[in-house]
Scaffold this motif. Structure first.
Motif, PDB file in Angstrom:
ATOM      1  N   PRO A 116      50.271  41.011  41.923  1.00  0.00           N
ATOM      2  CA  PRO A 116      50.675  40.887  43.325  1.00  0.00           C
ATOM      3  C   PRO A 116      49.628  40.238  44.203  1.00  0.00           C
ATOM      4  N   TYR A 117      48.378  40.260  43.781  1.00  0.00           N
ATOM      5  CA  TYR A 117      47.317  39.683  44.604  1.00  0.00           C
ATOM      6  C   TYR A 117      46.713  38.502  43.848  1.00  0.00           C
ATOM      7  N   PRO A 118      47.134  37.256  44.164  1.00  0.00           N
ATOM      8  CA  PRO A 118      46.672  36.080  43.416  1.00  0.00           C
ATOM      9  C   PRO A 118      45.153  36.008  43.395  1.00  0.00           C
ATOM     10  N   ALA A 119      44.602  35.896  42.216  1.00  0.00           N
ATOM     11  CA  ALA A 119      43.144  35.871  42.075  1.00  0.00           C
ATOM     12  C   ALA A 119      42.784  35.050  40.856  1.00  0.00           C
ATOM     13  N   SER A 120      41.589  34.472  40.878  1.00  0.00           N
ATOM     14  CA  SER A 120      41.108  33.718  39.724  1.00  0.00           C
ATOM     15  C   SER A 120      40.818  34.684  38.577  1.00  0.00           C
ATOM     16  N   PRO A 121      40.819  34.198  37.307  1.00  0.00           N
ATOM     17  CA  PRO A 121      40.501  35.079  36.179  1.00  0.00           C
ATOM     18  C   PRO A 121      39.141  35.755  36.331  1.00  0.00           C
ATOM     19  N   ALA A 122      38.152  35.009  36.846  1.00  0.00           N
ATOM     20  CA  ALA A 122      36.823  35.594  37.009  1.00  0.00           C
ATOM     21  C   ALA A 122      36.853  36.726  38.027  1.00  0.00           C
ATOM     22  N   ALA A 123      37.646  36.548  39.101  1.00  0.00           N
ATOM     23  CA  ALA A 123      37.742  37.595  40.118  1.00  0.00           C
ATOM     24  C   ALA A 123      38.428  38.829  39.564  1.00  0.00           C
ATOM     25  N   ARG A 124      39.499  38.628  38.796  1.00  0.00           N
ATOM     26  CA  ARG A 124      40.203  39.779  38.220  1.00  0.00           C
ATOM     27  C   ARG A 124      39.299  40.538  37.253  1.00  0.00           C
ATOM     28  N   LYS A 125      38.528  39.801  36.455  1.00  0.00           N
ATOM     29  CA  LYS A 125      37.629  40.450  35.498  1.00  0.00           C
ATOM     30  C   LYS A 125      36.560  41.259  36.224  1.00  0.00           C
ATOM     31  N   LEU A 126      35.952  40.683  37.266  1.00  0.00           N
ATOM     32  CA  LEU A 126      34.909  41.389  38.008  1.00  0.00           C
ATOM     33  C   LEU A 126      35.487  42.618  38.702  1.00  0.00           C
ATOM     34  N   ALA A 127      36.692  42.494  39.212  1.00  0.00           N
ATOM     35  CA  ALA A 127      37.327  43.639  39.872  1.00  0.00           C
ATOM     36  C   ALA A 127      37.554  44.773  38.885  1.00  0.00           C
ATOM     37  N   ARG A 128      37.985  44.434  37.668  1.00  0.00           N
ATOM     38  CA  ARG A 128      38.177  45.474  36.649  1.00  0.00           C
ATOM     39  C   ARG A 128      36.856  46.152  36.322  1.00  0.00           C
ATOM     40  N   GLU A 129      35.793  45.345  36.165  1.00  0.00           N
ATOM     41  CA  GLU A 129      34.497  45.902  35.799  1.00  0.00           C
ATOM     42  C   GLU A 129      33.961  46.840  36.870  1.00  0.00           C
ATOM     43  N   ARG A 130      34.204  46.515  38.130  1.00  0.00           N
ATOM     44  CA  ARG A 130      33.646  47.310  39.228  1.00  0.00           C
ATOM     45  C   ARG A 130      34.639  48.314  39.807  1.00  0.00           C
ATOM     46  N   GLY A 131      35.825  48.388  39.185  1.00  0.00           N
ATOM     47  CA  GLY A 131      36.800  49.364  39.639  1.00  0.00           C
ATOM     48  C   GLY A 131      37.324  49.099  41.033  1.00  0.00           C
ATOM     49  N   ILE A 132      37.555  47.838  41.345  1.00  0.00           N
ATOM     50  CA  ILE A 132      37.978  47.448  42.692  1.00  0.00           C
ATOM     51  C   ILE A 132      39.465  47.103  42.695  1.00  0.00           C
ATOM     52  N   ASP A 133      40.181  47.633  43.675  1.00  0.00           N
ATOM     53  CA  ASP A 133      41.589  47.320  43.870  1.00  0.00           C
ATOM     54  C   ASP A 133      41.682  45.995  44.621  1.00  0.00           C
ATOM     55  N   LEU A 134      42.286  44.998  44.008  1.00  0.00           N
ATOM     56  CA  LEU A 134      42.361  43.675  44.627  1.00  0.00           C
ATOM     57  C   LEU A 134      43.136  43.676  45.939  1.00  0.00           C
ATOM     58  N   SER A 135      43.983  44.706  46.152  1.00  0.00           N
ATOM     59  CA  SER A 135      44.720  44.762  47.415  1.00  0.00           C
ATOM     60  C   SER A 135      43.804  45.025  48.598  1.00  0.00           C
ATOM     61  N   GLN A 136      42.582  45.510  48.308  1.00  0.00           N
ATOM     62  CA  GLN A 136      41.631  45.794  49.373  1.00  0.00           C
ATOM     63  C   GLN A 136      40.703  44.612  49.663  1.00  0.00           C
ATOM     64  N   VAL A 137      40.804  43.553  48.868  1.00  0.00           N
ATOM     65  CA  VAL A 137      39.877  42.420  48.982  1.00  0.00           C
ATOM     66  C   VAL A 137      40.504  41.313  49.828  1.00  0.00           C
ATOM     67  N   SER A 138      39.745  40.827  50.790  1.00  0.00           N
ATOM     68  CA  SER A 138      40.211  39.720  51.630  1.00  0.00           C
ATOM     69  C   SER A 138      39.751  38.393  51.040  1.00  0.00           C
ATOM     70  N   ALA A 139      40.653  37.428  51.004  1.00  0.00           N
ATOM     71  CA  ALA A 139      40.327  36.112  50.466  1.00  0.00           C
ATOM     72  C   ALA A 139      39.802  35.209  51.567  1.00  0.00           C
ATOM     73  N   GLN A 140      38.698  34.539  51.299  1.00  0.00           N
ATOM     74  CA  GLN A 140      38.153  33.570  52.249  1.00  0.00           C
ATOM     75  C   GLN A 140      38.780  32.195  52.051  1.00  0.00           C
ATOM     76  N   ASP A 141      39.381  31.998  50.885  1.00  0.00           N
ATOM     77  CA  ASP A 141      40.025  30.726  50.573  1.00  0.00           C
ATOM     78  C   ASP A 141      41.222  30.524  51.507  1.00  0.00           C
ATOM     79  N   PRO A 142      41.369  29.354  52.112  1.00  0.00           N
ATOM     80  CA  PRO A 142      42.493  29.118  53.029  1.00  0.00           C
ATOM     81  C   PRO A 142      43.857  29.216  52.360  1.00  0.00           C
TER      82      PRO A 142
END
Length: 438
Positions: free
Chosen positions: A136-162
């Motif tokens: 549900p939260y479009p993210a690069s593979p590297a971002a998804r991997k880092l989020a899994r490693e750090r236990g971060i819910d991507l729904s809480q992350v704000s994208a700086q990309d336009p």
């Protein structure tokens, strides 16, 4: 238009990490230009342009893991790219999908129906694809991997990309400034839980630097752990009086250099001694394959070399057929390639026995770990003056070196290992015999 794809890199390598892009969107390139550097488990490889044109899109970013054959970017014709946008720079890559080339199925056909597509639109299509696949939260593979490693819910992350795609930098920023998401929203992985515990236990006022392990360092770590897990590894020791070798090098070094255009080092002596000992104890030149023992009738000796990304073991081929100069030249060439990160897969594959020299760093004694599937590795150490008893009444200072043999006890008995090391010692203390035995 042509795709920039990850090339075949040998049957043992299936993926790599984009270490660096040398181009950006909108850059004009010629056929043969280096576009990117790919880091694999064993070597770093350069990806070159197959045709001239303009970089229309970089599909994968630095730090992302990619597979063999995967498209990581696209090159388009310069004129078409310029006319479609009327601009220069990175925004000139506007129509990567219009030609209909490449794979993509129905989704790509729908994209091709648009009269003109900007990078923002292309990224939006990618976001939609991810959402359709359950992300549900479009993210690069590297971002998804880092989020899994750090236990971060991507729904809480704000994208700086336009275009709204979450990238690795966004996850890092969220982790550093806001902390992890509540446990009720995301299940921590074991790695993330360890990091949380570490953070809670440490003093927040003390600085800590986090460094991502390189792909090669991860591979080295896994191979070393695997070697200790699967092999019945044992180490036996002996010591060598280096007086005779030092005397030969002192007398012959200059003439050897002038004749062969290479210095006379210690490694050629040890390589010759190892080959001589392997001929007498062939099980140390073997490997285990299922319930069989493969005894190799050739002598490809791996020489451990310290490189920037970690230890690598390039191979001196057919060492039994080489003279001292040939061995020294091969070792020097391989060491230079290791330092310049230009080793090929062929340089690293297929060794039958390994020699490692911790003495160059000052190590007095160590227990080297097997370079699997090999069953033997010889460790060299620092030469140090020590008092040696010649007889009951005479003691002299001699340049001594401890040597260590680690071996796989599954197929090599202790008596064989000890006698192997004794033969190495005898050959080194009588260097002239190396011409006969090595």
């Amino acid at each position: 238009m042509s795709d920039i794809k990850v090339p075949e890199m040998g049957e043992s390598i299936t993926e790599g990490t984009i270490a660096k892009w040398y181009v950006k969107e909108g850059d004009r390139v010629n056929s043969g230009d280096v576009l990117a550097e790919l880091e694999t488990d064993k070597v770093n490889l350069e990806i070159s342009a197959e045709e001239s044109g303009v970089i229309e899109a970089l599909v994968r970013q630095e730090g992302e893991t990619v597979s063999i054959g995967e498209t990581i970017g696209r090159i388009g014709a310069g004129g078409a790219a310029a006319s479609s946008t009327g601009q220069s720079g990175g925004t000139s890559a506007a129509e990567p999908e219009q030609s209909g080339a490449g794979a993509g199925g129905e989704a790509k056909s729908a994209v091709a129906a648009a009269p003109a597509q900007s990078p923002v639109q292309a990224a939006s299509d990618e976001n939609a694809r991810q959402a359709a696949e359950g992300t549900p939260y479009p993210a690069s593979p590297a971002a998804r991997k880092l989020a899994r490693e750090r236990g971060i819910d991507l729904s809480q992350v704000s994208a700086q990309d336009p275009i709204g795609r979450i990238r690795q930098e966004d996850v890092k920023a969220y982790s550093e400034h806001k902390g992890s998401a509540p446990e009720s929203k995301v299940q921590l992985t074991a790695a993330a839980a360890d990091k949380t515990a570490e953070s809670a236990a440490s003093d927040p006022g003390k600085p800590v630097e986090r460094r991502k392990m390189s792909r090669r360092r991860i591979t080295i770590a896994n191979r070393l752990v695997e070697a200790q897990r699967t092999a019945a590894m044992l180490t036996t020791f002996n010591e060598v009086d280096m007086t005779a070798i030092l005397d030969i090098r002192k007398r012959r070094k200059q003439a050897f250099q002038e004749k062969n255009d290479i210095g006379l080092g210690f490694m050629s002596f040890f390589t010759k001694a190892v080959v001589g000992a392997l001929k007498k104890f062939p099980l140390l030149n073997a490997e285990i394959k299922g319930d069989e023992i493969l005894v190799k009738q050739y002598y490809d000796i791996g020489i451990a070399v310290s490189a920037k990304e970690g230890l690598v073991v390039p191979v001196v081929r057919d060492a039994d057929r080489l003279g001292f100069a040939g061995i020294e030249k091969q070792i020097a060439g391989l060491a230079e390639k290791a330092r310049s990160n230009s080793l090929s897969l062929n340089d690293l594959q297929g060794g039958t026995f390994t020699i490692t020299n911790g003495g160059v760093f000052g190590s007095l004694l160590s227990t080297p770990i097997l370079n699997t599937p090999q069953v033997g590795i010889l460790g060299m150490h620092k030469i140090q003056l020590r008092p040696i008893a010649i007889d009951e009444t005479t003691t002299v200072n001699r340049p001594m070196m401890y040597i260590a043999l680690s071996y796989d006890h599954r197929i090599v008995d202790g008596s064989e290992a000890v006698r192997f090391l004794v033969v190495v010692k005898e050959l080194l203390e009588d260097p002239e015999s190396l011409l006969l035995e090595g």
